[in-house]
Design a protein around this motif. Structure first.
Motif, PDB file in Angstrom:
ATOM      1  N   VAL A  19       7.966   0.044  15.314  1.00 38.93           N
ATOM      2  CA  VAL A  19       7.248  -0.119  14.039  1.00 38.93           C
ATOM      3  C   VAL A  19       6.171  -1.187  14.240  1.00 38.93           C
ATOM      4  N   HIS A  20       4.972  -0.933  13.715  1.00 40.67           N
ATOM      5  CA  HIS A  20       3.911  -1.934  13.861  1.00 40.67           C
ATOM      6  C   HIS A  20       3.103  -2.100  12.578  1.00 40.67           C
ATOM      7  N   MET A  21       2.155  -3.051  12.624  1.00 35.14           N
ATOM      8  CA  MET A  21       1.318  -3.378  11.461  1.00 35.14           C
ATOM      9  C   MET A  21       0.589  -2.173  10.879  1.00 35.14           C
ATOM     10  N   GLY A  22       0.217  -1.212  11.760  1.00 42.53           N
ATOM     11  CA  GLY A  22      -0.492  -0.017  11.287  1.00 42.53           C
ATOM     12  C   GLY A  22       0.360   0.776  10.312  1.00 42.53           C
ATOM     13  N   HIS A  23       1.672   0.835  10.615  1.00 44.49           N
ATOM     14  CA  HIS A  23       2.580   1.533   9.702  1.00 44.49           C
ATOM     15  C   HIS A  23       2.617   0.836   8.352  1.00 44.49           C
ATOM     16  N   LEU A  24       2.687  -0.501   8.414  1.00 50.24           N
ATOM     17  CA  LEU A  24       2.707  -1.290   7.191  1.00 50.24           C
ATOM     18  C   LEU A  24       1.474  -1.006   6.340  1.00 50.24           C
ATOM     19  N   LYS A  25       0.300  -1.046   6.991  1.00 51.19           N
ATOM     20  CA  LYS A  25      -0.952  -0.854   6.251  1.00 51.19           C
ATOM     21  C   LYS A  25      -1.038   0.538   5.649  1.00 51.19           C
ATOM     22  N   SER A  26      -0.703   1.547   6.441  1.00 54.71           N
ATOM     23  CA  SER A  26      -0.879   2.909   5.914  1.00 54.71           C
ATOM     24  C   SER A  26       0.151   3.197   4.823  1.00 54.71           C
ATOM     25  N   CYS A  27       1.349   2.665   5.004  1.00 53.15           N
ATOM     26  CA  CYS A  27       2.387   2.887   3.998  1.00 53.15           C
ATOM     27  C   CYS A  27       1.970   2.280   2.661  1.00 53.15           C
ATOM     28  N   LEU A  28       1.471   1.037   2.696  1.00 50.32           N
ATOM     29  CA  LEU A  28       1.109   0.365   1.452  1.00 50.32           C
ATOM     30  C   LEU A  28      -0.148   0.964   0.828  1.00 50.32           C
ATOM     31  N   THR A  29      -1.120   1.324   1.682  1.00 50.03           N
ATOM     32  CA  THR A  29      -2.350   1.919   1.148  1.00 50.03           C
ATOM     33  C   THR A  29      -2.043   3.240   0.447  1.00 50.03           C
ATOM     34  N   GLU A  30      -1.187   4.034   1.083  1.00 52.57           N
ATOM     35  CA  GLU A  30      -0.781   5.317   0.490  1.00 52.57           C
ATOM     36  C   GLU A  30      -0.032   5.081  -0.823  1.00 52.57           C
ATOM     37  N   ALA A  31       0.936   4.166  -0.794  1.00 52.57           N
ATOM     38  CA  ALA A  31       1.750   3.937  -1.991  1.00 52.57           C
ATOM     39  C   ALA A  31       0.887   3.460  -3.161  1.00 52.57           C
ATOM     40  N   PHE A  32      -0.078   2.552  -2.889  1.00 50.10           N
ATOM     41  CA  PHE A  32      -0.862   2.013  -3.997  1.00 50.10           C
ATOM     42  C   PHE A  32      -1.994   2.927  -4.435  1.00 50.10           C
ATOM     43  N   SER A  33      -2.422   3.842  -3.562  1.00 45.32           N
ATOM     44  CA  SER A  33      -3.348   4.879  -4.032  1.00 45.32           C
ATOM     45  C   SER A  33      -2.625   5.726  -5.071  1.00 45.32           C
ATOM     46  N   ARG A  34      -1.393   6.063  -4.757  1.00 41.44           N
ATOM     47  CA  ARG A  34      -0.614   6.875  -5.697  1.00 41.44           C
ATOM     48  C   ARG A  34      -0.334   6.091  -6.973  1.00 41.44           C
ATOM     49  N   PHE A  35       0.023   4.820  -6.804  1.00 40.61           N
ATOM     50  CA  PHE A  35       0.379   4.031  -7.978  1.00 40.61           C
ATOM     51  C   PHE A  35      -0.790   3.908  -8.947  1.00 40.61           C
ATOM     52  N   PHE A  36      -1.988   3.614  -8.396  1.00 36.27           N
ATOM     53  CA  PHE A  36      -3.145   3.461  -9.280  1.00 36.27           C
ATOM     54  C   PHE A  36      -3.838   4.802  -9.547  1.00 36.27           C
ATOM     55  N   GLU A  37      -3.263   5.865  -9.014  1.00 35.03           N
ATOM     56  CA  GLU A  37      -3.731   7.225  -9.282  1.00 35.03           C
ATOM     57  C   GLU A  37      -5.205   7.386  -8.907  1.00 35.03           C
ATOM     58  N   VAL A  38      -5.543   6.858  -7.719  1.00 36.04           N
ATOM     59  CA  VAL A  38      -6.887   7.034  -7.159  1.00 36.04           C
ATOM     60  C   VAL A  38      -6.742   7.767  -5.828  1.00 36.04           C
ATOM     61  N   ALA A  39      -7.859   8.418  -5.370  1.00 39.86           N
ATOM     62  CA  ALA A  39      -7.769   9.238  -4.162  1.00 39.86           C
ATOM     63  C   ALA A  39      -7.321   8.398  -2.968  1.00 39.86           C
ATOM     64  N   THR A  40      -8.097   7.370  -2.627  1.00 41.17           N
ATOM     65  CA  THR A  40      -7.668   6.444  -1.576  1.00 41.17           C
ATOM     66  C   THR A  40      -8.006   5.037  -2.023  1.00 41.17           C
ATOM     67  N   ALA A  41      -6.995   4.222  -2.170  1.00 38.93           N
ATOM     68  CA  ALA A  41      -7.229   2.836  -2.550  1.00 38.93           C
ATOM     69  C   ALA A  41      -7.773   2.109  -1.342  1.00 38.93           C
ATOM     70  N   GLN A  42      -8.726   1.209  -1.579  1.00 37.51           N
ATOM     71  CA  GLN A  42      -9.195   0.390  -0.465  1.00 37.51           C
ATOM     72  C   GLN A  42      -8.428  -0.913  -0.464  1.00 37.51           C
ATOM     73  N   THR A  43      -7.814  -1.192   0.680  1.00 35.69           N
ATOM     74  CA  THR A  43      -6.986  -2.391   0.771  1.00 35.69           C
ATOM     75  C   THR A  43      -7.568  -3.339   1.812  1.00 35.69           C
ATOM     76  N   ARG A  44      -7.229  -4.611   1.665  1.00 39.55           N
ATOM     77  CA  ARG A  44      -7.703  -5.626   2.603  1.00 39.55           C
ATOM     78  C   ARG A  44      -6.513  -6.528   2.917  1.00 39.55           C
ATOM     79  N   PHE A  45      -6.315  -6.817   4.189  1.00 42.65           N
ATOM     80  CA  PHE A  45      -5.186  -7.667   4.577  1.00 42.65           C
ATOM     81  C   PHE A  45      -5.708  -9.018   5.041  1.00 42.65           C
ATOM     82  N   ARG A  46      -5.315 -10.068   4.346  1.00 44.91           N
ATOM     83  CA  ARG A  46      -5.725 -11.425   4.707  1.00 44.91           C
ATOM     84  C   ARG A  46      -4.551 -12.132   5.362  1.00 44.91           C
TER      85      ARG A  46
END
Ligand code: PHE
Length: 360
Positions: A226-253
């Protein structure tokens, strides 16, 4: 009296009585008295045996004819009475549609519970199970196993609600985050692990944007490679669905948490120029959650070999997320039990969100 006269009399009398019967019990009494084993007709039938064949030829059919006709009359009257009875009942049990409606129920699902349900539906669809842990935790699960060093400021009394010490001097705490559920899950389950843990958490904070009790959802995935890429894609997918947008743009600080390495905070692109915050467009960023790769020390303290397994974890504040999605400007009414507020912002409890049927 000749038998045929008697029979004729019985028929006339009984027919009248049948017609006059006002209920089924009365009708049954008539049947017993006239047609029953010891009824008048039956007694006359017994006399057939003492008659001459000629007499019997006349009296027999006459008796049987009356018996048949009366039996038919009784069942016809019975059907009539049943109909009367059911109509009477229908009349008395009828709904009065002119009555004013009952007052509309004011109970509703709190937005925080709605967001719990929405995220549970989203993560369930992505293969996550729901895990739980207690609100009252010990130091080991809330801090030590999560790699908090002994002097870490979060252990200090200004953040944490401590309970009175027990006989051994150990103080339990009201959990300050849902991360102890990570520990409980990893101790009790073998990888691969995919869980979310929704729950209440407690910190000594009280102002417009902080309440001493609030809600978090923890996420934990442990598996090989498991790596950071999985984390990013999992969260981006989940929050796109949550906010009901096609693809949410996320930024990791980059960020720091004792129990993840590397650690990050995730922001989502949003637009704050209007009265409401719009997610998925614009030039601003909004902090949504904390996350990172599970620290090797944490895996080790749960008996998982970090050389073989890695994991990612995230934790988000549900109260703020609900504010964002449903445009609620203030956190305090969440806990004021104001009927007008819940009527306005609450959700119908029977319309639970599903990924296929719609979230909100
Ligand atoms: N427990 C952290 C908090 O309460 C959030 C978090 C969870 C961060 C999991 C990283 C991984 O702020």
């Amino acid at each position: 009296m000749a038998i045929d006269t008697q029979v004729a009399e019985i028929e006339v009398e009984t027919s009248k009585a049948i017609a006059a019967a006002s209920d089924e019990a009365g009708l049954e009494a008539i049947r017993v008295a006239e047609l029953g084993k010891k009824g008048r007709l039956s007694l006359l039938m017994r006399e057939l045996g003492g008659m001459t064949p000629e007499q019997r030829q006349v009296a027999g059919p006459a008796l049987n004819g009356v018996k048949d006709r009366l039996t038919t009359a009784i069942s016809a009257r019975k059907a009539e009475l049943e109909l009367v009875a059911i109509n009477k009942r229908l009349q008395s049990e009828r709904e009065d549609l002119t009555l004013p409606p009952r007052p509309e129920p004011v109970g509703a699902l709190h937005p925080v519970m709605q967001v719990f349900e929405e995220l549970a539906a989203i993560f369930a669809d992505m293969g996550f199970a729901v895990a739980e842990g207690p609100d009252i935790e010990d130091d080991f699960h809330n801090f030590t196993a999560l790699n908090f060093p002994p002097g870490h400021p979060a252990r200090e009394t200004h953040d944490t609600f401590f309970l009175k010490p027990d006989v051994s001097g150990a103080k339990k705490v009201l959990r300050t985050h849902t991360s102890p559920v990570q520990i409980r899950t990893m101790v009790n389950q073998k990888p691969p692990i995919r869980v979310i843990a929704p729950g209440r958490v407690f910190r000594k904070d009280w102002d417009a944007t902080h309440t001493p009790m609030f809600h978090q959802i923890e996420g934990l995935v442990v598996d090989k490679q498991v790596h950071m890429g999985h984390l990013k894609s999992c969260l981006t997918e989940a929050f796109s669905r949550f906010f009901e947008v096609a693809t949410a743009q996320t930024r990791f600080r980059p960020h720091f948490f004792p129990f993840t390495e590397p650690s990050a905070e995730m922001d989502m692109r949003c637009d704050r120029s209007g009265a409401e915050i719009k997610v998925g467009e614009g030039n601003d960023w909004l902090e949504i959650l904390g996350c990172g790769m599970v620290h090797p020390n944490v895996l080790r303290s749960c008996g998982i070999d970090p050389e073989e397994y890695q994991g990612f974890a995230f934790g988000l504040g549900v109260d703020r997320l609900a504010m964002l999605k449903y445009g609620m400007p203030d956190l305090r009414p969440y806990f004021e039990a104001d009927v007008d507020w819940i009527k306005h912002y609450g959700f119908k409890p029977w319309l639970l969100p599903t990924v296929t049927g719609g979230l909100s």
